[in-house]
Design a protein around this motif. Structure first.
Motif, PDB file in Angstrom:
ATOM      1  N   ILE A  76       0.795  -1.113   0.093  1.00 30.30           N
ATOM      2  CA  ILE A  76      -0.101  -0.164  -0.014  1.00 30.30           C
ATOM      3  C   ILE A  76       0.732   1.289   0.034  1.00 30.30           C
ATOM      4  CG2 ILE A  76      -1.861   1.095   1.062  1.00 30.30           C
ATOM      5  CD1 ILE A  76      -2.496  -1.500   0.175  1.00 30.30           C
ATOM      6  N   ALA A  77       1.121   1.791  -1.030  1.00 34.00           N
ATOM      7  CA  ALA A  77       1.983   2.990  -1.318  1.00 34.00           C
ATOM      8  C   ALA A  77       1.777   3.984  -0.302  1.00 34.00           C
ATOM      9  CB  ALA A  77       1.917   3.160  -2.604  1.00 34.00           C
ATOM     10  N   PHE A 120       2.381  -5.210  -6.454  1.00 39.07           N
ATOM     11  CA  PHE A 120       1.429  -4.540  -6.801  1.00 39.07           C
ATOM     12  C   PHE A 120       1.303  -3.245  -5.705  1.00 39.07           C
ATOM     13  CE2 PHE A 120      -3.468  -4.224  -5.869  1.00 39.07           C
ATOM     14  CZ  PHE A 120      -3.723  -3.097  -6.782  1.00 39.07           C
ATOM     15  N   PHE A 121       1.740  -2.097  -6.335  1.00 34.12           N
ATOM     16  CA  PHE A 121       1.474  -0.971  -5.400  1.00 34.12           C
ATOM     17  C   PHE A 121       0.003  -0.365  -5.539  1.00 34.12           C
ATOM     18  CE2 PHE A 121       6.268  -0.688  -6.975  1.00 34.12           C
ATOM     19  CZ  PHE A 121       6.535  -0.861  -5.631  1.00 34.12           C
ATOM     20  N   ASP A 122      -0.487  -0.371  -4.424  1.00 40.53           N
ATOM     21  CA  ASP A 122      -1.942   0.195  -4.301  1.00 40.53           C
ATOM     22  C   ASP A 122      -2.157   1.639  -3.937  1.00 40.53           C
ATOM     23  OD1 ASP A 122      -4.683  -0.233  -4.826  1.00 40.53           O
ATOM     24  OD2 ASP A 122      -5.071  -1.659  -3.061  1.00 40.53           O
ATOM     25  N   GLU A 123      -3.023   2.066  -4.242  1.00 46.47           N
ATOM     26  CA  GLU A 123      -3.440   3.475  -3.698  1.00 46.47           C
ATOM     27  C   GLU A 123      -2.346   4.500  -3.967  1.00 46.47           C
ATOM     28  OE1 GLU A 123      -4.515   3.672   0.327  1.00 46.47           O
ATOM     29  OE2 GLU A 123      -6.058   2.025   0.058  1.00 46.47           O
ATOM     30  N   LEU A 124      -1.713   4.288  -5.373  1.00 48.54           N
ATOM     31  CA  LEU A 124      -0.616   5.201  -5.734  1.00 48.54           C
ATOM     32  C   LEU A 124      -1.009   6.420  -5.669  1.00 48.54           C
ATOM     33  CD1 LEU A 124       2.337   4.774  -6.604  1.00 48.54           C
ATOM     34  CD2 LEU A 124       1.515   4.774  -9.026  1.00 48.54           C
ATOM     35  N   SER A 125      -2.337   7.088  -6.029  1.00 49.81           N
ATOM     36  CA  SER A 125      -2.357   8.459  -5.938  1.00 49.81           C
ATOM     37  C   SER A 125      -3.019   9.141  -4.793  1.00 49.81           C
ATOM     38  CB  SER A 125      -3.713   8.763  -6.932  1.00 49.81           C
ATOM     39  OG  SER A 125      -4.655   7.836  -6.442  1.00 49.81           O
ATOM     40  N   SER A 126      -2.695   8.260  -3.612  1.00 53.37           N
ATOM     41  CA  SER A 126      -2.783   8.764  -2.302  1.00 53.37           C
ATOM     42  C   SER A 126      -1.231   8.746  -1.744  1.00 53.37           C
ATOM     43  CB  SER A 126      -3.685   7.979  -1.408  1.00 53.37           C
ATOM     44  OG  SER A 126      -5.187   7.789  -1.874  1.00 53.37           O
ATOM     45  N   ALA A 127      -0.484   8.601  -2.311  1.00 52.21           N
ATOM     46  CA  ALA A 127       1.134   8.694  -1.862  1.00 52.21           C
ATOM     47  C   ALA A 127       1.465  10.129  -2.205  1.00 52.21           C
ATOM     48  CB  ALA A 127       2.088   7.644  -2.516  1.00 52.21           C
ATOM     49  N   PRO A 128       2.275  10.634  -1.189  1.00 56.65           N
ATOM     50  CA  PRO A 128       2.503  12.079  -1.245  1.00 56.65           C
ATOM     51  C   PRO A 128       3.699  12.055  -2.319  1.00 56.65           C
ATOM     52  CG  PRO A 128       3.056  11.140   0.870  1.00 56.65           C
ATOM     53  CD  PRO A 128       2.256  10.199   0.238  1.00 56.65           C
ATOM     54  N   PRO A 129       3.875  13.421  -2.813  1.00 58.46           N
ATOM     55  CA  PRO A 129       5.210  13.537  -3.690  1.00 58.46           C
ATOM     56  C   PRO A 129       6.254  12.919  -3.240  1.00 58.46           C
ATOM     57  CG  PRO A 129       3.856  15.553  -3.397  1.00 58.46           C
ATOM     58  CD  PRO A 129       3.395  14.407  -2.448  1.00 58.46           C
ATOM     59  N   PRO A 162      -7.956  11.494  -8.379  1.00 61.03           N
ATOM     60  CA  PRO A 162      -7.407  12.406  -7.114  1.00 61.03           C
ATOM     61  C   PRO A 162      -8.855  12.824  -6.582  1.00 61.03           C
ATOM     62  CG  PRO A 162      -5.857  12.822  -8.987  1.00 61.03           C
ATOM     63  CD  PRO A 162      -6.722  11.824  -9.566  1.00 61.03           C
ATOM     64  N   SER A 163      -9.592  12.883  -7.420  1.00 58.73           N
ATOM     65  CA  SER A 163     -11.046  13.780  -6.829  1.00 58.73           C
ATOM     66  C   SER A 163     -11.834  12.645  -5.985  1.00 58.73           C
ATOM     67  CB  SER A 163     -12.152  13.874  -8.042  1.00 58.73           C
ATOM     68  OG  SER A 163     -12.472  12.577  -8.866  1.00 58.73           O
ATOM     69  N   SER A 164     -11.304  11.198  -6.082  1.00 62.22           N
ATOM     70  CA  SER A 164     -12.049  10.404  -5.077  1.00 62.22           C
ATOM     71  C   SER A 164     -11.041   9.411  -4.324  1.00 62.22           C
ATOM     72  CB  SER A 164     -12.862   9.199  -6.064  1.00 62.22           C
ATOM     73  OG  SER A 164     -11.897   8.520  -7.064  1.00 62.22           O
ATOM     74  N   ALA A 165      -9.785   9.867  -4.366  1.00 58.81           N
ATOM     75  CA  ALA A 165      -8.660   9.267  -3.585  1.00 58.81           C
ATOM     76  C   ALA A 165      -8.617  10.162  -2.220  1.00 58.81           C
ATOM     77  CB  ALA A 165      -7.455   9.298  -4.246  1.00 58.81           C
ATOM     78  N   ALA A 166      -8.295   9.193  -1.304  1.00 58.81           N
ATOM     79  CA  ALA A 166      -8.162   9.771   0.063  1.00 58.81           C
ATOM     80  C   ALA A 166      -6.926  10.635   0.192  1.00 58.81           C
ATOM     81  CB  ALA A 166      -8.256   8.710   1.240  1.00 58.81           C
ATOM     82  N   ASP A 167      -7.120  11.910   0.454  1.00 59.67           N
ATOM     83  CA  ASP A 167      -5.986  12.544   0.298  1.00 59.67           C
ATOM     84  C   ASP A 167      -5.027  12.727  -1.034  1.00 59.67           C
ATOM     85  OD1 ASP A 167      -6.274  13.781   2.841  1.00 59.67           O
ATOM     86  OD2 ASP A 167      -4.935  12.103   3.799  1.00 59.67           O
ATOM     87  N   GLY A 168      -5.944  12.629  -2.104  1.00 61.10           N
ATOM     88  CA  GLY A 168      -5.124  12.479  -3.472  1.00 61.10           C
ATOM     89  C   GLY A 168      -4.452  13.182  -4.046  1.00 61.10           C
ATOM     90  N   TRP A 169      -3.603  12.761  -4.856  1.00 65.11           N
ATOM     91  CA  TRP A 169      -2.536  13.731  -5.311  1.00 65.11           C
ATOM     92  C   TRP A 169      -2.372  13.121  -7.107  1.00 65.11           C
ATOM     93  CZ3 TRP A 169       0.613  16.945  -2.365  1.00 65.11           C
ATOM     94  CH2 TRP A 169       0.780  16.725  -0.924  1.00 65.11           C
ATOM     95  N   HIS A 170      -2.121  14.534  -7.660  1.00 64.04           N
ATOM     96  CA  HIS A 170      -1.620  14.064  -9.244  1.00 64.04           C
ATOM     97  C   HIS A 170      -0.328  13.350  -9.252  1.00 64.04           C
ATOM     98  CE1 HIS A 170      -5.297  16.164 -11.056  1.00 64.04           C
ATOM     99  NE2 HIS A 170      -4.820  17.319 -10.369  1.00 64.04           N
ATOM    100  N   LEU A 171      -0.214  12.388 -10.014  1.00 65.63           N
ATOM    101  CA  LEU A 171       1.013  11.781 -10.061  1.00 65.63           C
ATOM    102  C   LEU A 171       1.968  12.634 -10.636  1.00 65.63           C
ATOM    103  CD1 LEU A 171       0.647   8.126 -11.438  1.00 65.63           C
ATOM    104  CD2 LEU A 171       0.478   8.952  -9.133  1.00 65.63           C
ATOM    105  N   SER A 172       3.293  12.717 -10.193  1.00 64.46           N
ATOM    106  CA  SER A 172       4.087  13.506 -11.056  1.00 64.46           C
ATOM    107  C   SER A 172       4.601  12.977 -12.242  1.00 64.46           C
ATOM    108  CB  SER A 172       5.631  13.439 -10.156  1.00 64.46           C
ATOM    109  OG  SER A 172       6.018  12.064 -10.182  1.00 64.46           O
ATOM    110  N   PRO A 173       4.770  13.833 -13.344  1.00 63.09           N
ATOM    111  CA  PRO A 173       5.002  13.479 -14.613  1.00 63.09           C
ATOM    112  C   PRO A 173       6.296  12.394 -14.921  1.00 63.09           C
ATOM    113  CG  PRO A 173       4.812  15.939 -14.515  1.00 63.09           C
ATOM    114  CD  PRO A 173       4.846  15.545 -13.050  1.00 63.09           C
ATOM    115  N   PRO A 174       7.128  12.703 -14.062  1.00 64.90           N
ATOM    116  CA  PRO A 174       8.384  11.354 -14.214  1.00 64.90           C
ATOM    117  C   PRO A 174       7.756  10.071 -13.748  1.00 64.90           C
ATOM    118  CG  PRO A 174       9.118  13.593 -13.041  1.00 64.90           C
ATOM    119  CD  PRO A 174       7.899  13.742 -13.111  1.00 64.90           C
ATOM    120  N   LEU A 175       6.822   9.959 -12.699  1.00 68.83           N
ATOM    121  CA  LEU A 175       6.437   8.745 -12.455  1.00 68.83           C
ATOM    122  C   LEU A 175       5.107   8.254 -13.324  1.00 68.83           C
ATOM    123  CD1 LEU A 175       6.390   6.361 -10.290  1.00 68.83           C
ATOM    124  CD2 LEU A 175       4.611   7.781  -9.169  1.00 68.83           C
ATOM    125  N   ALA A 176       4.372   9.083 -13.753  1.00 64.61           N
ATOM    126  CA  ALA A 176       3.298   8.699 -14.665  1.00 64.61           C
ATOM    127  C   ALA A 176       3.841   8.299 -15.867  1.00 64.61           C
ATOM    128  CB  ALA A 176       2.539   9.931 -15.004  1.00 64.61           C
TER     129      ALA A 176
END
Length: 398
Positions: A76-77, A120-129, A162-176
């Protein structure tokens, strides 16, 4: 609890009820999104599933792991620190001599010990930068601290918008830009049948060893030919944060598309699944253009052409000619025997006879570079002598 490990009293019956509810069966069923996921995993490309919470992303991964016979390691990332991926320093007796190794976490050690598996990395969009930054090396280089994950380990992630993630973040361009992005949706009929006790079976694409050489050559020709015709699509970073956190074209993602297309050719994957995987690598705009290009490309099998170069007709369109010649050179490179090398020159001679020496020029230089010292100069090289001599690929002019 009883001595045999079973729950005593009324809970024993409740546990038996739960076991019955967990017992289901599977049946063959077409699912383009499952096939696209399996294709990306077969091609060993990191894949990211996007979907709303509770629609079965984790369950799909469990099905795939079971179908492949692989161990599934879930991380769980969003609940980890950067050091969980970068490693924790372990100071030895003399750091100036031995350095300071970065100790990997337990899950990475288990995968390294097993030698294969699905990470499997779950909840990736909830991981901070900061955590996303630490994951960059894991996803691209397969390194966790000082530990290198085995090449057969496949990497999959899941994220909520991000709109439905807990404390959601956009993925950084390098990771995406390190993932194949797949949209994960639910089919109400599939859910209804699954709750009745029958879920769809994951169809795992299997690479046909006999197709491998031709698949690689065709994919190289198609992707290289397309980008030669559309150089503006080689790299295009979107302007808004949300789009930069999804799929977009770059040299890295075009290499991913190359591997996906080769795997598709080698496995005979379905068109819909292949389309989803390719657009998931380079984005919708570039992906749709590529799919249109592939739809009309229809490249001959380069291995068959090399087996009998006199029996084929050169494609009429210039972009198809270029893609085909790139595929032929790639096929020769994969198995560089003298007969295949000479057959390659026979193919290039047809391009010259058709009035397209400029299209064949780079292919001729690549083919000349493969020549062994004891191979005689073939007749088909005559049209390129001046070019090859100037480039140094043909010393002395012959």
């Amino acid at each position: 609890m009883s001595t045999d490990g079973r729950t005593p009293g009324p809970l024993a019956a409740a546990d038996a009820l739960d076991l019955q509810l967990r017992t289901t069966r599977t049946e063959p069923a077409a699912s383009a999104q499952l096939e696209a996921l399996a294709l990306a995993v077969t091609a060993n490309q990191p894949v990211l599933l996007w979907g709303e919470p509770g629609i079965g992303k984790s369950a799909g991964l469990g099905q795939l792991a079971e179908g492949l016979g692989l161990h599934l390691e879930t991380v769980i990332a969003s609940v980890h620190e950067p050091s969980d991926f970068a490693g924790l320093p372990v100071v030895g007796d003399d750091p100036a001599v031995s350095g300071v190794p970065m100790a990997p976490p337990e899950w990475a050690v288990r995968l390294a010990r097993t030698g294969h598996g699905l990470l499997f990395f779950d909840e990736l969009s909830s991981a901070p930068p900061a955590v996303q930054a630490a994951l960059l090396r894991v996803v691209l280089e397969r390194r966790v601290g000082s530990l290198a994950l085995p090449e057969p380990v496949r990497i999959v992630a899941a994220a909520n918008p991000p709109s439905s993630a807990a404390d959601g973040w956009h993925l950084s361009p390098p990771l995406a830009n390190r993932f194949v992005h797949l949209e994960w949706t639910h089919d109400p009929r599939t859910v209804a049948r699954g709750l009745a006790g029958t879920w769809p079976e994951v169809t795992v694409p299997v690479v046909d060893p006999g197709r491998t050489s031709g698949a690689v050559a065709r994919a190289r020709g198609a992707i290289s030919g397309f980008l030669t015709a559309r150089p503006g699509l080689v790299h295009s970073l979107p302007g808004d944060a949300e789009s930069r956190g999804r799929a977009w074209p770059s040299p890295r993602t075009w290499e991913m598309a190359l591997r996906l297309l080769a795997a598709s050719y080698a496995t005979g994957a379905g068109r819909e699944a292949t389309a989803a995987a390719l657009t998931g690598a380079v984005g919708d705009g570039a992906g749709i253009e590529l799919l249109s290009y592939l739809e009309h490309l229809d490249l001959p099998d380069p291995d068959r052409v090399l087996a009998d170069p006199e029996a084929f007709a050169l494609p009429e369109r210039g972009d198809r000619r270029l893609a085909f010649l790139i595929a032929v050179v790639s096929a020769v490179r994969s198995e560089p025997t003298r007969p295949r090398w000479e057959a390659g020159w026979a193919v290039l001679a047809k391009a010259v006879d058709a009035g397209a020496p400029d299209v064949a020029a780079q292919a001729a230089m690549d083919l000349a570079a493969m020549r062994e010292a004891d191979w005689p100069v073939p007749p088909g090289i005559d049209a390129f002598v001046e070019l090859l001599a100037a480039s140094g690929a043909l010393p002395g002019g012959r």
